[in-house]
Structure formats: structure tokens, C-alpha cells
Scaffold this active site. Structure first.
Site, PDB file in Angstrom:
ATOM      1  N   PHE A  10     -10.714  -7.975  14.050  1.00  0.00           N
ATOM      2  CA  PHE A  10      -9.939  -8.159  12.951  1.00  0.00           C
ATOM      3  C   PHE A  10      -9.526  -7.182  12.257  1.00  0.00           C
ATOM      4  O   PHE A  10     -10.289  -6.679  11.548  1.00  0.00           O
ATOM      5  CB  PHE A  10     -10.185  -9.355  12.332  1.00  0.00           C
ATOM      6  CG  PHE A  10      -9.290 -10.171  11.416  1.00  0.00           C
ATOM      7  CD1 PHE A  10      -7.936 -10.586  11.882  1.00  0.00           C
ATOM      8  CD2 PHE A  10      -9.760  -9.904  10.103  1.00  0.00           C
ATOM      9  CE1 PHE A  10      -7.204 -10.933  10.844  1.00  0.00           C
ATOM     10  CE2 PHE A  10      -8.771 -10.658   9.070  1.00  0.00           C
ATOM     11  CZ  PHE A  10      -7.520 -10.869   9.547  1.00  0.00           C
ATOM     12  N   GLN A  11      -8.259  -6.907  12.036  1.00  0.00           N
ATOM     13  CA  GLN A  11      -7.795  -5.776  11.190  1.00  0.00           C
ATOM     14  C   GLN A  11      -8.295  -4.319  11.344  1.00  0.00           C
ATOM     15  O   GLN A  11      -8.753  -3.753  10.603  1.00  0.00           O
ATOM     16  CB  GLN A  11      -8.169  -6.274   9.698  1.00  0.00           C
ATOM     17  CG  GLN A  11      -7.175  -7.494   9.193  1.00  0.00           C
ATOM     18  CD  GLN A  11      -7.185  -7.824   7.791  1.00  0.00           C
ATOM     19  OE1 GLN A  11      -8.018  -7.360   7.048  1.00  0.00           O
ATOM     20  NE2 GLN A  11      -6.026  -8.175   7.197  1.00  0.00           N
TER      21      GLN A  11
ATOM     22  N   GLU B  30       0.648  -1.453  -0.124  1.00  0.00           N
ATOM     23  CA  GLU B  30       0.071   0.046   0.114  1.00  0.00           C
ATOM     24  C   GLU B  30       0.797   1.268  -0.196  1.00  0.00           C
ATOM     25  O   GLU B  30       0.491   2.443  -0.376  1.00  0.00           O
ATOM     26  CB  GLU B  30      -1.122   0.033   1.241  1.00  0.00           C
ATOM     27  CG  GLU B  30      -2.122  -0.789   1.070  1.00  0.00           C
ATOM     28  CD  GLU B  30      -1.697  -2.360   1.438  1.00  0.00           C
ATOM     29  OE1 GLU B  30      -0.395  -2.650   1.848  1.00  0.00           O
ATOM     30  OE2 GLU B  30      -2.695  -3.406   1.659  1.00  0.00           O
TER      31      GLU B  30
ATOM     32  N   LYS C 281     -17.105  -1.142   6.749  1.00  0.00           N
ATOM     33  CA  LYS C 281     -17.934  -1.911   5.804  1.00  0.00           C
ATOM     34  C   LYS C 281     -19.314  -1.874   5.607  1.00  0.00           C
ATOM     35  O   LYS C 281     -20.049  -1.839   4.481  1.00  0.00           O
ATOM     36  CB  LYS C 281     -17.344  -3.365   6.065  1.00  0.00           C
ATOM     37  CG  LYS C 281     -17.856  -4.362   5.257  1.00  0.00           C
ATOM     38  CD  LYS C 281     -17.007  -5.642   5.231  1.00  0.00           C
ATOM     39  CE  LYS C 281     -17.907  -6.852   4.460  1.00  0.00           C
ATOM     40  NZ  LYS C 281     -16.754  -7.523   3.914  1.00  0.00           N
TER      41      LYS C 281
ATOM     42  N   MET D 180      24.391   9.061   1.785  1.00  0.00           N
ATOM     43  CA  MET D 180      24.239  10.143   2.423  1.00  0.00           C
ATOM     44  C   MET D 180      24.510   9.994   3.955  1.00  0.00           C
ATOM     45  O   MET D 180      25.191  10.873   4.437  1.00  0.00           O
ATOM     46  CB  MET D 180      22.546  10.734   2.218  1.00  0.00           C
ATOM     47  CG  MET D 180      22.678  12.303   2.597  1.00  0.00           C
ATOM     48  SD  MET D 180      23.782  13.235   1.974  1.00  0.00           S
ATOM     49  CE  MET D 180      22.853  14.084   0.668  1.00  0.00           C
TER      50      MET D 180
HETATM   51  C1  LIG Z   1      12.662   5.453   4.947  1.00  0.00           C
HETATM   52  C2  LIG Z   1      13.746   6.383   5.246  1.00  0.00           C
HETATM   53  N1  LIG Z   1      14.717   5.514   6.368  1.00  0.00           N
HETATM   54  C3  LIG Z   1      15.945   6.122   6.351  1.00  0.00           C
HETATM   55  C4  LIG Z   1      16.370   7.309   5.659  1.00  0.00           C
HETATM   56  C5  LIG Z   1      17.566   7.854   6.144  1.00  0.00           C
HETATM   57  N2  LIG Z   1      18.398   8.050   5.025  1.00  0.00           N
HETATM   58  C6  LIG Z   1      18.665   9.330   4.163  1.00  0.00           C
HETATM   59  S1  LIG Z   1      19.699   9.249   2.779  1.00  0.00           S
HETATM   60  C7  LIG Z   1      19.885   7.363   3.144  1.00  0.00           C
HETATM   61  C8  LIG Z   1      20.683   6.425   2.456  1.00  0.00           C
HETATM   62  C9  LIG Z   1      20.059   6.270   1.261  1.00  0.00           C
HETATM   63  O1  LIG Z   1      20.944   5.354   0.566  1.00  0.00           O
HETATM   64  P1  LIG Z   1      20.633   5.004  -0.995  1.00  0.00           P
HETATM   65  O2  LIG Z   1      19.328   4.987  -1.474  1.00  0.00           O
HETATM   66  O3  LIG Z   1      21.710   3.958  -1.567  1.00  0.00           O
HETATM   67  O4  LIG Z   1      21.343   6.610  -1.525  1.00  0.00           O
HETATM   68  P2  LIG Z   1      22.694   7.185  -1.589  1.00  0.00           P
HETATM   69  O5  LIG Z   1      22.795   8.207  -0.628  1.00  0.00           O
HETATM   70  O6  LIG Z   1      23.461   6.072  -1.767  1.00  0.00           O
HETATM   71  O7  LIG Z   1      22.822   7.884  -2.903  1.00  0.00           O
HETATM   72  C10 LIG Z   1      19.121   6.983   4.571  1.00  0.00           C
HETATM   73  C11 LIG Z   1      19.304   5.706   4.932  1.00  0.00           C
HETATM   74  C12 LIG Z   1      15.385   7.999   4.769  1.00  0.00           C
HETATM   75  N3  LIG Z   1      15.439   9.173   4.328  1.00  0.00           N
HETATM   76  N4  LIG Z   1      14.379   7.237   4.769  1.00  0.00           N
END
Ligand SMILES: Cc1ncc(C[n+]2csc(CCOP(=O)(O)OP(=O)(O)O)c2C)c(N)n1
Ligand SMILES: [Mg+2]
Lengths: 572, 164
Positions: free
Chosen positions: A110-111, A48, A160, A468
Site C-alpha cells: 500500500f502506497q 506535495e 518506515k 503563451m
Molecule cells: C505544468 C505546465 N503545463 C503546461 C505548460 C505549457 N504552457 C506554457 S505557458 C502556458 C500558458 C500559461 O498560461 P497563463 O498562466 O495564463 O500565462 P499567460 O501566458 O497567459 O501569461 C502553458 C499551458 C507548462 N509550462 N507547464
């Protein structure tokens, strides 16, 4: 007489919905039964969260509200991240959720989940429908609220029994709520004040945000900037609102903004925000933001005014109508001195990377995407370094061509958003720029693109890292790399995987193929452009995995909490 | 904006749709920012489809201005006023149950009298006093009855209305 379910689907049609994303379950069986006979294109998602991001991507690409439908309990809780994403960025989405029968609500049925309770803080508004007689009005209201004022997501929770209840109720006309009266026309005195400030300013800057896109005001913005010779910096969500190719374009401001944009903000005497809400990633240290400037703020959302920065000239209303009224009051100017200064900054430090690096850099790959598409594409992104580079190295010239989760920063957004965008804009190239971390959060949705013949291209910048986060650990945590290595070969110490698996884990090419798409892996720079051309020519969903240099950083960078004038620049 | 950080008690009144969920929305917006609602009163107005909420929230002026704007932004909130900025009337009603002995009973009654309070119930070992008045007046009374043994207190929460 119609059932509540029929009422709901009819109301969606009346609201102009032609495309619907969702996944069924026990409490929405009646709605899905009606859907089977409805003249709507239905996209069966696999999670979803995917449905909400697709509806969001559809809305961002088309300007029309996106719509999705989920079941009660886990269906609704899975939708929460997508609603929060749309809420932060002001995207019109209507989410229909099923709920357990009214008499069971509150009994831990449920749910059952308290969906209106859970989503209250992440929607613009939500409803629990108690009586099918209210359905036509509530659905009409939901679309009205989602699409007007500062747009946003609205959830309608329908038990529902209400879906099964027979009703003769209808609704026509414009829904009215006494507590909801968004202001569109700007106050003329404030607009005149702003015009006077612009005419008197020697060093003005425009900060263009998502409001420019939402209000379809880029033509007016461009006219204003060119007429009064005002340099424009566009926020992440404002990208495309002013052409990046214009000499007045300063590109993005803030934490990973351009030197020119941040210097211009720090040195301007008048800062005009058009639909930008002064997010902390844009302002840096607030007390030193635009220290010498008078600040004007055009925004449709009164609560955005003076939320984080002081505002001298607030103008509440719709960016398009305000700019239209403003432009005739503006004196044409040359502003030689200021523009010379700004152009020097632009020349001194454009977005750049090490062109001599033999390995693929994501920056290089993104530049290739720009070249190969000639800039004519809708780009969606995930979150991380690749997202910032997608903002830096592709030049956006059209509104609604850059789609990214700015406010919430939701990894997993890019692929489903691309599917939603393509569903709404079949004649456009849609390319998702993702990371090896982010893509794994909603990879399953690729099947939806395959099923519906949506030839999107997903380019995974595989740096082997949650890049990042790795960058922050390198810069601010003494290179203590904790839980950021995705590539097994990079693992160390307590993260070491004993029996190192061979090859790529996961193997994105095989994953693409397993989902019915094509998969290409490129490891050499010279392969990038051909792979992109090939992918675009294939007319089917394609995943391109670029194996990039693992440890590159996004520059410039304003360290968290620092002022915009304290940029850290990478290599020259 | 950071120079304006005086902390004081704000009296905020809102007209809202008389519908389920509105109270949760308003309270959630305030408590979600870590602010404590000290007092809350909700009741219908002359129009039965509209309720009035009156809240007292201690906090930073700037943050509460933001809260007020956020409240105003809600679809089911019709209007919001931070009365702290203008002159307004405030009233609170309390019921206090005080342990009473034969010895101190008359002293308690006298005190209630002085404050315009009323004995609304008397038992062998306790009595209940009702007092209606300005918040400060009620607070003064509570201070003076402290030396007696207070068994229970129920307060209506402050209700308020701008003078104009
Ligand atoms: C759902 C979620 N969990 C954690 C983060 C924290 N976060 C920000 S950037 C990042 C790394 C992203 O890695 P990738 O998709 O490989 O991108 P890159 O920075 O390597 O280009 C994380 C874990 C986030 N923004 N969103
Ligand atoms: Mg990565």
C-alpha cells in the site's frame, strides 16, 4: 540510542534547517512524531508539489538549502515536478520521503512507489536508506551534495522500519565521497587566457547566468564589467546578477530577449558566459549563435561546457573565485566605439508596449509593480507571457530578487515559491506575478500563507487565455486556437460550454477570500497602482486580479529554430 | 559542434561505487538519450567497494562525449573513460551451443581449435564451445559457425582496459 526518525530530525537541525515544508502520511508518522517536538517552523502544505516549490523558493531567495518532507507513494510522486524544477535550475533542495517498510519493498505494498527509481533522473542524487546507522551520514551528505558544485535537489527515501530502528550512530565533520569532487578553483592558465582575450577584444559581451547568483558573484561580475566596459546580458535565471539599471545592462537575451542583447551577441568578437549554460531558449539556432565570436565559458559543471555551443576558452570552477582572480589581470578600457554601437541598439529598441492601449496590459501592470515597490521586492513568477513581461518590465538590481522556473518552465511554481521566499525573507516585499492558467495549478497553497501570516501579494494577469500557447498558435499555427481559452466568453466550436456561467470562472477574488486572503479585482488602468499600494499596506496575503487585454503578444520574439538575428518585433 | 558527427562504437569503462542503484543510474543516463547499450559488463575490482562497468555504445562522438561527462557528474561514479580515444585491450567470453551430428562434429571441433576455443560440453546432438578473445576474433568465429545450427549463445559482454 535514538530512533532513525530522531536521527533524521537531529541531522536536519545539524544541517541548519529551521524551516520545513511538507505533508504527513502513513510512512512518515515517526518522523512527524519527532517533528512535533523539534525547534523547526513547519509549514503544512496542501499538495506535495507545493512543498517542493516552497523549499525551492526558500532556497532561491535565501541561498540556503530548502527542505521538505513527503510520504511514500503519492506523496513522493506529487513531489516529482518540484524536484525536476529544482534540478533543471540547479537549486539546493533536500527532500525527505517516507517509504514502506523494507521487507515490503517490491511487493506492491500500500502506497509503495519506487521513489528512488522515479526520481533518479530528476535529482542530483538520491538515497534509499537501508539501515538507520547510515542516516546521520546520509543526511549530512545529502546537504553537502545539494549545496556544492552545481547545486541541486537530493532525495532521501527512508523506509518506515528504518525510522523506527534504534541506533547509536552519529556523524560529524565534512562528508567525503570519492566520486564527488566539485572543482572550485579555476585553472590559472585558463584564467590568464581569458584575461588576454578580454584585453584583446574590441567587442566583448558577458552572458551572465544562474551561476552568478549561485556563487554570489554579482559584485565581482559588476566590477569586471565596469572596469573593462563590457556590456552584460543576463539570462532569465541570471536576472539580478547584474543591475538592469546599469548603462552596460543589455537585459535578457534569447527567444524573448532584447534587441540590444541579441544584436550584441550576434556581433560580438568575444562572448564570456559566466555561469550560463547556453540553454536553447538563449541560443536560438546554435550554428548561428555568436558567429563571429570567440566563446569563453566559466562554469562549475564540466558537463555544461560545450554541451550545445563550441567553447574556445573553458574555465571550470566557481564563478566568484574565478572572477576574483581574473579582475586584476584586466586592463581598464573605454571601448568607445562598441559601447556607442550598443547604446544605439538599446535606444533603438527598448522593451516596450502600447502605452495608449486603454485596457490594462500586463506590461503596464508590471511596470506599476516596479514603480510602487521602487524596485525593492522579490518577484516570483509562473510560466507564460506574464513571466516574460515580468522579466522585461521590472528592473532587477539585486541577486535573488527574481525567482522563476526557467529550465523546466513549471506552471504552478510562482505562488508556492513566493511563500517559500517570504518564509525565508520576512522583511522583504514578495510579489508573485502569475497568470490565470498557472495560478490554478497550486492555488490551494494560498492557505499556507494565511496560516503563517505571510503577507505576500499575488498579482494574477488574467488575459482569459493560456496566453503563451495562444501566441504560438497565432504565430505558428495559423491562428487555430485550440484548447487555450480559459475565459468562457472566448470559447468556440467544440469547446463551447452550453450553459455559460455568469461572471468570472473561477472567481479569483472569491477564491482568495475562501482561502482566508484578501481579494481585489482591477479592470481599469488607473486602479492598478492604488490596488498595489493597498495590498502592500494590508500586511496580509492579498490576491489582485488584473483583467488584462486578452490577445497581446510578447515581443521581440526569435521564432523557434531561428537565429538570434531574426527577431520578430511587435508594433513599434 | 555539429560537424563532428561520426557514428561509431564506443567502449566506455567506469569505476563506480559498489552500491545498489548505480547500475540503474548509469544505464538510465544512456538509455534515456535513446542510445542502445550493445554490451554491458559489471564486476568488482581489487577494491570490493568499487565496481568496474564496461559498456559498448554505438553513437555519435559528440553525444557520447556528453554522456561521458554526464556519467562523470554522478555522485556514485568515480571515474569514466571513453577508451575509444586510446589504445586498449578488449576481451569477450562466449558460450555457443551448436547442433552437432556425427557427420559434422569433427568439423566443429576443428573450427573451435583454429580459434583457440574449447569444447566444454558434448551431448548426443549438440556441443558447447567456449571461446575467449578479442571482440573481432569472437565475431569472426561466430560468422564461421553460422552455417551450423546455433541453438544458444551466451556472451559475457566486452571487458576492456587501457594499455597505459
Ligand atoms: C505544468 C505546465 N503545463 C503546461 C505548460 C505549457 N504552457 C506554457 S505557458 C502556458 C500558458 C500559461 O498560461 P497563463 O498562466 O495564463 O500565462 P499567460 O501566458 O497567459 O501569461 C502553458 C499551458 C507548462 N509550462 N507547464
Ligand atoms: Mg493567461
Amino acid at each position: 540510542m535514538r530512533s532513525g526518525a530522531k536521527c533524521t530530525i537531529d541531522a536536519l537541525k545539524d544541517a541548519g534547517v529551521k524551516t520545513l515544508f511538507g505533508l504527513p502520511g502513513g510512512t512518515v508518522l515517526d518522523l512527524f512524531d519527532e517533528l512535533a517536538r523539534a525547534p523547526l517552523e513547519f509549514f503544512l502544505v496542501r499538495h506535495e508539489q507545493g512543498a517542493t516549490h516552497m523549499a525551492d523558493g526558500y532556497a532561491r531567495a535565501t541561498g540556503k538549502p530548502g527542505c521538505c518532507i513527503v510520504t511514500s507513494g503519492p506523496g513522493a510522486t506529487n513531489a516529482v515536478t518540484g524536484l525536476a524544477t529544482a534540478n533543471m535550475d540547479g537549486i539546493p533542495v533536500v527532500c525527505i520521503a517516507g517509504q514502506v517498510p523494507s521487507h515490503m519493498i517490491g511487493n506492491d505494498a500500500f502506497q509503495e512507489a519506487d521513489t528512488v527509481g522515479i526520481t533518479r533522473a530528476v535529482t542530483k542524487h538520491n538515497y534509499l536508506v537501508k539501515n538507520a546507522d547510515d542516516l546521520p551520514r546520509i543526511i549530512a551528505e545529502a546537504f553537502e551534495i545539494a549545496t556544492t558544485g552545481r547545486p541541486g535537489p537530493v532525495l532521501v527515501d527512508i523506509p518506515k522500519d528504518v525510522q523506527r530502528q534504534m541506533t547509536s550512530a552519529t556523524f560529524s565533520g565534512k562528508p567525503e565521497r570519492r566520486g564527488y569532487k566539485p572543482v572550485y578553483e579555476g585553472n590559472s592558465k585558463q584564467i590568464a587566457k581569458l584575461a588576454a582575450a578580454i584585453n584583446a577584444s574590441r567587442k566583448p559581451v558577458i552572458l551572465a547566468g544562474a551561476g552568478v547568483i549561485a556563487a554570489s558573484a554579482s559584485a565581482e561580475l559588476t566590477t569586471l564589467a565596469r572596469k573593462a566596459k563590457i556590456p552584460v546580458t543576463t539570462t532569465l535565471l541570471g536576472l539580478g546578477g547584474f543591475p538592469d539599471t546599469d548603462p552596460l545592462a543589455l537585459r535578457m537575451p534569447g527567444m524573448h530577449g532584447s534587441v540590444a542583447a541579441n544584436r550584441a551577441i550576434s556581433n560580438c568578437d568575444l562572448l564570456i558566459s559566466v555561469g550560463a549554460r547556453f540553454d536553447d531558449r538563449v541560443t536560438g539556432k546554435v550554428s548561428e549563435f555568436a558567429p563571429n565570436a570567440m566563446i569563453a565559458h566559466i562554469d562549475i559543471d564540466p558537463s555544461a561546457i560545450a554541451k550545445s555551443v563550441r567553447v574556445d576558452i573553458p574555465v571550470i570552477g566557481h564563478a566568484k573565485s574565478i572572477l576574483k582572480e581574473l579582475i586584476p589581470q584586466i586592463v581598464t578600457q573605454a571601448r568607445k566605439e562598441w559601447l556607442t554601437q550598443v547604446h544605439d541598439w538599446q535606444k533603438e529598441a527598448p522593451f516596450t508596449y502600447d502605452a495608449k492601449e486603454p485596457r490594462i496590459l500586463a506590461q503596464y501592470a508590471i511596470e506599476q509593480i516596479y514603480e510602487v515597490t521602487k524596485g525593492d521586492a522579490i518577484i516570483t513568477t509562473d510560466v507564460g507571457q506574464h513571466q516574460m513581461w515580468a522579466a522585461h518590465f521590472f528592473k532587477y538590481t539585486q541577486p535573488r530578487s527574481f525567482i522563476s522556473s526557467g529550465g523546466l518552465g513549471t506552471m504552478g511554481f510562482g505562488l508556492p515559491a513566493a511563500i517559500g521566499a517570504k518564509a525565508g525573507c520576512r522583511d522583504r516585499n514578495v510579489i508573485a506575478i502569475s497568470g490565470d492558467g498557472s495560478i490554478q495549478m497550486n492555488f490551494q497553497e494560498l492557505v499556507v500563507a494565511v496560516e503563517h501570516d505571510l503577507p505576500i501579494v499575488v498579482v494574477i494577469m488574467n488575459n482569459g487565455y493560456l496566453g503563451m500557447v495562444r501566441q504560438w498558435q497565432e504565430m505558428f499555427y495559423k491562428k487555430e486556437y485550440s484548447a487555450v481559452r480559459l475565459d468562457q466568453n472566448l470559447r468556440a466550436r467544440n469547446e463551447k460550454i452550453q450553459n455559460k456561467p455568469p461572471g468570472y470562472l473561477p472567481d479569483f477574488v472569491k477564491m482568495a477570500e475562501a482561502h482566508g486572503a484578501a481579494g481585489l479585482r482591477v479592470t481599469e488602468k488607473r486602479e492598478v497602482a492604488p490596488a498595489l499600494r493597498k495590498a502592500l499596506a494590508m500586511k496580509r496575503p492579498v490576491v489582485i486580479e488584473c483583467i488584462t487585454k486578452p490577445d497581446d503578444n510578447v515581443y521581440p520574439m526569435v521564432p523557434p529554430g531561428a537565429s538570434l538575428s531574426e527577431m520578430v518585433q511587435g508594433l513599434a | 559542434m555539429s560537424n563532428n558527427t561520426s557514428i561509431r562504437r564506443h567502449t566506455i569503462t567506469a569505476l563506480v561505487d559498489n552500491e545498489p542503484g548505480v547500475l540503474a543510474r548509469v544505464v538510465g543516463l544512456i538509455s534515456g538519450r535513446g542510445y542502445n547499450i550493445e554490451s554491458l559488463n559489471v564486476g568488482p575490482t581489487q577494491d570490493p567497494t568499487i565496481s568496474r562497468m564496461t559498456m559498448q555504445v554505438p553513437g555519435d562522438d559528440r553525444v557520447l562525449e556528453q554522456v561521458t561527462k554526464q556519467l562523470n557528474r554522478q555522485v556514485d561514479v568515480i571515474s569514466v573513460t571513453d577508451l575509444t580515444r586510446e589504445s586498449f585491450l578488449n576481451r569477450e567470453c562466449i558460450l555457443v551451443k551448436i547442433a552437432a551430428t556425427r557427420k559434422n562434429r569433427s568439423e566443429i571441433i576443428e573450427l573451435a581449435d583454429v580459434f583457440g576455443g574449447k569444447v566444454v560440453s558434448a551431448q548426443n546432438d549438440s556441443m558447447v564451445i567456449q571461446l575467449v578473445g578479442e571482440q573481432q576474433h569472437v565475431a569472426d568465429f561466430m560468422e564461421l559457425v553460422k552455417p551450423f545450427r546455433i541453438l544458444d549463445v551466451s556472451r559475457s559482454g566486452v571487458i576492456a582496459m587501457g594499455k597505459e
